[in-house]
Structures are given as C-alpha cells and as structure tokens.
Design a protein around this motif. Sequence first.
Motif, PDB file in Angstrom:
ATOM      1  N   THR A   1     -46.227  -9.643  75.215  1.00  4.38           N
ATOM      2  CA  THR A   1     -46.384 -10.443  76.431  1.00  4.38           C
ATOM      3  C   THR A   1     -46.897 -11.849  76.149  1.00  4.38           C
ATOM      4  OG1 THR A   1     -48.626  -9.579  76.757  1.00  4.38           O
ATOM      5  CG2 THR A   1     -46.808  -8.400  77.837  1.00  4.38           C
ATOM      6  N   ARG A   2     -47.128 -12.184  74.897  1.00  4.57           N
ATOM      7  CA  ARG A   2     -47.722 -13.481  74.565  1.00  4.57           C
ATOM      8  C   ARG A   2     -46.698 -14.617  74.626  1.00  4.57           C
ATOM      9  NH1 ARG A   2     -50.151 -12.492  68.851  1.00  4.57           N
ATOM     10  NH2 ARG A   2     -48.326 -11.141  68.714  1.00  4.57           N
ATOM     11  N   ALA A   3     -47.207 -15.819  74.745  1.00  7.87           N
ATOM     12  CA  ALA A   3     -46.348 -17.000  74.665  1.00  7.87           C
ATOM     13  C   ALA A   3     -45.794 -17.116  73.248  1.00  7.87           C
ATOM     14  CB  ALA A   3     -47.145 -18.247  75.023  1.00  7.87           C
ATOM     15  N   PHE A   4     -44.567 -17.607  73.148  1.00  9.77           N
ATOM     16  CA  PHE A   4     -44.019 -17.821  71.808  1.00  9.77           C
ATOM     17  C   PHE A   4     -42.955 -18.916  71.859  1.00  9.77           C
ATOM     18  CE2 PHE A   4     -41.078 -14.809  73.639  1.00  9.77           C
ATOM     19  CZ  PHE A   4     -39.860 -14.966  73.001  1.00  9.77           C
ATOM     20  N   THR A   5     -42.752 -19.527  70.685  1.00  7.45           N
ATOM     21  CA  THR A   5     -41.764 -20.593  70.510  1.00  7.45           C
ATOM     22  C   THR A   5     -40.956 -20.304  69.251  1.00  7.45           C
ATOM     23  OG1 THR A   5     -43.136 -22.278  71.584  1.00  7.45           O
ATOM     24  CG2 THR A   5     -41.442 -23.068  70.077  1.00  7.45           C
ATOM     25  N   PHE A   6     -39.654 -20.541  69.303  1.00  8.67           N
ATOM     26  CA  PHE A   6     -38.832 -20.342  68.124  1.00  8.67           C
ATOM     27  C   PHE A   6     -37.671 -21.337  68.145  1.00  8.67           C
ATOM     28  CE2 PHE A   6     -36.907 -17.827  71.413  1.00  8.67           C
ATOM     29  CZ  PHE A   6     -35.559 -17.735  71.132  1.00  8.67           C
ATOM     30  N   GLY A   7     -37.060 -21.539  66.982  1.00  8.25           N
ATOM     31  CA  GLY A   7     -35.924 -22.451  66.908  1.00  8.25           C
ATOM     32  C   GLY A   7     -35.696 -22.952  65.504  1.00  8.25           C
ATOM     33  N   ALA A   8     -34.873 -23.988  65.376  1.00  9.37           N
ATOM     34  CA  ALA A   8     -34.540 -24.567  64.079  1.00  9.37           C
ATOM     35  C   ALA A   8     -33.877 -25.916  64.293  1.00  9.37           C
ATOM     36  CB  ALA A   8     -33.602 -23.640  63.296  1.00  9.37           C
ATOM     37  N   ASP A   9     -33.777 -26.682  63.215  1.00  8.83           N
ATOM     38  CA  ASP A   9     -32.954 -27.887  63.204  1.00  8.83           C
ATOM     39  C   ASP A   9     -31.552 -27.479  62.757  1.00  8.83           C
ATOM     40  OD1 ASP A   9     -35.377 -29.073  63.722  1.00  8.83           O
ATOM     41  OD2 ASP A   9     -35.498 -30.155  61.818  1.00  8.83           O
ATOM     42  N   VAL A  10     -30.537 -28.102  63.341  1.00 12.48           N
ATOM     43  CA  VAL A  10     -29.173 -27.685  63.034  1.00 12.48           C
ATOM     44  C   VAL A  10     -28.220 -28.868  63.063  1.00 12.48           C
ATOM     45  CG1 VAL A  10     -28.723 -27.121  65.469  1.00 12.48           C
ATOM     46  CG2 VAL A  10     -27.305 -26.084  63.684  1.00 12.48           C
ATOM     47  N   ARG A  11     -27.265 -28.842  62.154  1.00 13.63           N
ATOM     48  CA  ARG A  11     -26.136 -29.775  62.162  1.00 13.63           C
ATOM     49  C   ARG A  11     -24.878 -28.922  62.080  1.00 13.63           C
ATOM     50  NH1 ARG A  11     -25.673 -33.728  57.196  1.00 13.63           N
ATOM     51  NH2 ARG A  11     -25.097 -31.744  56.217  1.00 13.63           N
TER      52      ARG A  11
ATOM     53  N   ALA B   1     -28.034 -22.357  73.988  1.00  7.94           N
ATOM     54  CA  ALA B   1     -28.487 -21.412  75.005  1.00  7.94           C
ATOM     55  C   ALA B   1     -29.560 -20.523  74.402  1.00  7.94           C
ATOM     56  CB  ALA B   1     -27.329 -20.562  75.516  1.00  7.94           C
ATOM     57  N   CYS B   2     -30.597 -20.243  75.189  1.00  8.32           N
ATOM     58  CA  CYS B   2     -31.691 -19.380  74.751  1.00  8.32           C
ATOM     59  C   CYS B   2     -31.715 -18.135  75.624  1.00  8.32           C
ATOM     60  CB  CYS B   2     -33.030 -20.112  74.850  1.00  8.32           C
ATOM     61  SG  CYS B   2     -34.463 -19.051  74.487  1.00  8.32           S
ATOM     62  N   THR B   3     -31.818 -16.970  74.978  1.00 14.47           N
ATOM     63  CA  THR B   3     -31.941 -15.703  75.681  1.00 14.47           C
ATOM     64  C   THR B   3     -33.266 -15.051  75.312  1.00 14.47           C
ATOM     65  OG1 THR B   3     -29.553 -15.316  75.677  1.00 14.47           O
ATOM     66  CG2 THR B   3     -30.963 -13.392  75.987  1.00 14.47           C
ATOM     67  N   VAL B   4     -34.017 -14.624  76.312  1.00 20.03           N
ATOM     68  CA  VAL B   4     -35.232 -13.837  76.099  1.00 20.03           C
ATOM     69  C   VAL B   4     -35.130 -12.600  76.972  1.00 20.03           C
ATOM     70  CG1 VAL B   4     -37.743 -13.735  76.231  1.00 20.03           C
ATOM     71  CG2 VAL B   4     -36.622 -15.875  75.577  1.00 20.03           C
ATOM     72  N   LYS B   5     -35.192 -11.431  76.340  1.00 17.59           N
ATOM     73  CA  LYS B   5     -35.085 -10.166  77.053  1.00 17.59           C
ATOM     74  C   LYS B   5     -36.322  -9.324  76.793  1.00 17.59           C
ATOM     75  CE  LYS B   5     -32.509  -5.795  76.983  1.00 17.59           C
ATOM     76  NZ  LYS B   5     -31.457  -5.035  76.255  1.00 17.59           N
ATOM     77  N   GLY B   6     -36.956  -8.854  77.871  1.00 16.64           N
ATOM     78  CA  GLY B   6     -38.128  -7.998  77.746  1.00 16.64           C
ATOM     79  C   GLY B   6     -38.060  -6.857  78.734  1.00 16.64           C
ATOM     80  N   ARG B   7     -39.161  -6.180  78.902  1.00 15.28           N
ATOM     81  CA  ARG B   7     -39.186  -5.001  79.773  1.00 15.28           C
ATOM     82  C   ARG B   7     -38.998  -5.349  81.245  1.00 15.28           C
ATOM     83  NH1 ARG B   7     -44.237  -1.527  77.171  1.00 15.28           N
ATOM     84  NH2 ARG B   7     -43.249  -1.122  75.138  1.00 15.28           N
ATOM     85  N   ALA B   8     -39.316  -6.579  81.612  1.00 15.26           N
ATOM     86  CA  ALA B   8     -39.213  -6.971  83.028  1.00 15.26           C
ATOM     87  C   ALA B   8     -37.913  -7.677  83.355  1.00 15.26           C
ATOM     88  CB  ALA B   8     -40.402  -7.866  83.412  1.00 15.26           C
ATOM     89  N   GLY B   9     -37.084  -7.958  82.367  1.00 15.30           N
ATOM     90  CA  GLY B   9     -35.827  -8.626  82.662  1.00 15.30           C
ATOM     91  C   GLY B   9     -35.363  -9.531  81.540  1.00 15.30           C
ATOM     92  N   LYS B  10     -34.200 -10.129  81.750  1.00 18.92           N
ATOM     93  CA  LYS B  10     -33.598 -11.028  80.763  1.00 18.92           C
ATOM     94  C   LYS B  10     -33.361 -12.385  81.391  1.00 18.92           C
ATOM     95  CE  LYS B  10     -29.216 -10.518  79.493  1.00 18.92           C
ATOM     96  NZ  LYS B  10     -28.008 -10.003  78.797  1.00 18.92           N
TER      97      LYS B  10
END
Length: 253
Positions: free
Chosen positions: A109-119, A153-162
């Motif tokens: 349930t914690r806050a989180f950040t993810f990603g990368a640099d891309v070409r 596009a970013c997708t986050v799916k958890g127990r309460a929804g996507k």
Amino acid sequence: MDIVRSVRRTSALAVAVALLAAGSGGPAAAAPVTDLTIRFDQARGGAGAVAVDGLRVTTGIRTANGGSAAIVAGRAGQGNALRLPRPGAGQAILSVRSAVSGDRLSPGTRAFTFGADVRRDSGGSSDGDNLVQRGLADDAGQYKIELDGGRAACTVKGRAGKVIVTVGTSLAADVWYRVRCTRGAGGVKLTVTDLRNGSVRGAAASSPTGAVATRTADTPLSVGGKLTPRNGIATWQPDQLNGTVDNVVLTIG
C-alpha cells in the motif's frame, strides 16, 4: 544467464546496481525503503550480483530467437546504456530479482515510483512494448510502463482495482526521454520528460489501486520486455522494447 556473461562481446561491461535499505529497525519499524537504481557505467559483481547494506539483487539478460543486448554509449555526457534488439532481431530482456528474504519489489500500500530513460528505435510496431514491468496481467498485482504506438502508458493493479494512465503525445524515435510513474495517496501520475530541453508532459488518475503485490516473491522486475514469474520470456507475447535504456529506478516507501 548473468548479465556479465550475456553481453560478453562488449569490451567493457558497465553495470552498477544499488539496492538500499533504510529503516529504524525493531519489530514495530515500518517496512524498509527499497531504493533500486540500475545504471550501466561501472562493472560490479562478476556473477551478476551486488550486495549493498547486506541486501542482494541479481541481474541477468534473458534472450530468445537470436536476440542480444550490449553496453553502448548512452546519452551525451551520461556514460553508458543498455542496447536492446532492433526491430525483428529477437528478444533480449533485463531481469532484476531480489536475493533477500521477503518481497522487496512489491510496494503493497506504500507510495512508489518506477521508470527509466529510453530512446526508442524508428520502425517496429511499438504496440505495448514494455519499458519496466513486474507482474503479468493475470497476477494479483502488477505495475508496468509500456510504449503503445509510441505513447507512454503506466498500469498499476492492486487489490482495489487497476489504473491505466497514458500521456497522449508519442515519443519521437531516436530521442532520449525520462519516463516516471508514481502511485501515491492521490492516485497514479505519469510524466515524460524530453531530455533535449527538459519539457515535461504528464497525465494522472485518482482511482484507487490498493495493495500491489505479486503472488510469488521472486517474480522478476523486467526491463525491455515481459518475463514470467519463473524468469522466462513470455514467448506468447514478449512485448520487446526496441531501443536503448538507462537509469532504471524503483523507489518504494
């Protein structure tokens, strides 16, 4: 296959991985922070493993259909980067797995950040190519960033929804961008920064997601494509990213 051996044709492998922990300790302490950063500038760990503050993470390149990855010069003045296959040249996906007890790659349930640099490369279909992903669509929890028609596009799916958040403007080919997705108290936010001029585009959604966790603790974090919980390429739809990546990040807590 570890990343050192899988890109052995490169004269100077440069991979730096840091998986750091912070916390006050003790049975009542909050869950430790995960701060994972992957760069490709300095070789560490001949077996693809790094230990920092007693934690370990293993990295490796998974390949199929003749695909390969290589360490190449990155964005000007920014060291090296990881070159993934060009369109039609097979699959090569970076796998990152925690080698400590517990599941340090699931945010709950914690806050989180993810990603990368891309070409990204010109050509190819860019139809859901994965930049960073953990968990498949049918898993209990999932987070991923993909390029679909060139749009992030970013997708986050958890127990309460996507929640799916998309930045509507396509990423131009052969241009470096920084893509970051954050799930916080206010919902999910995706930003795309053009590293030529620092301009930022973003999108957000406030729908709840709840606790995000995969069914198995050793499910890999994948960069550049789709991996199964058993660390194999999802051959039915590998979602291979064609291009170059750098500065992969995951911060939880």
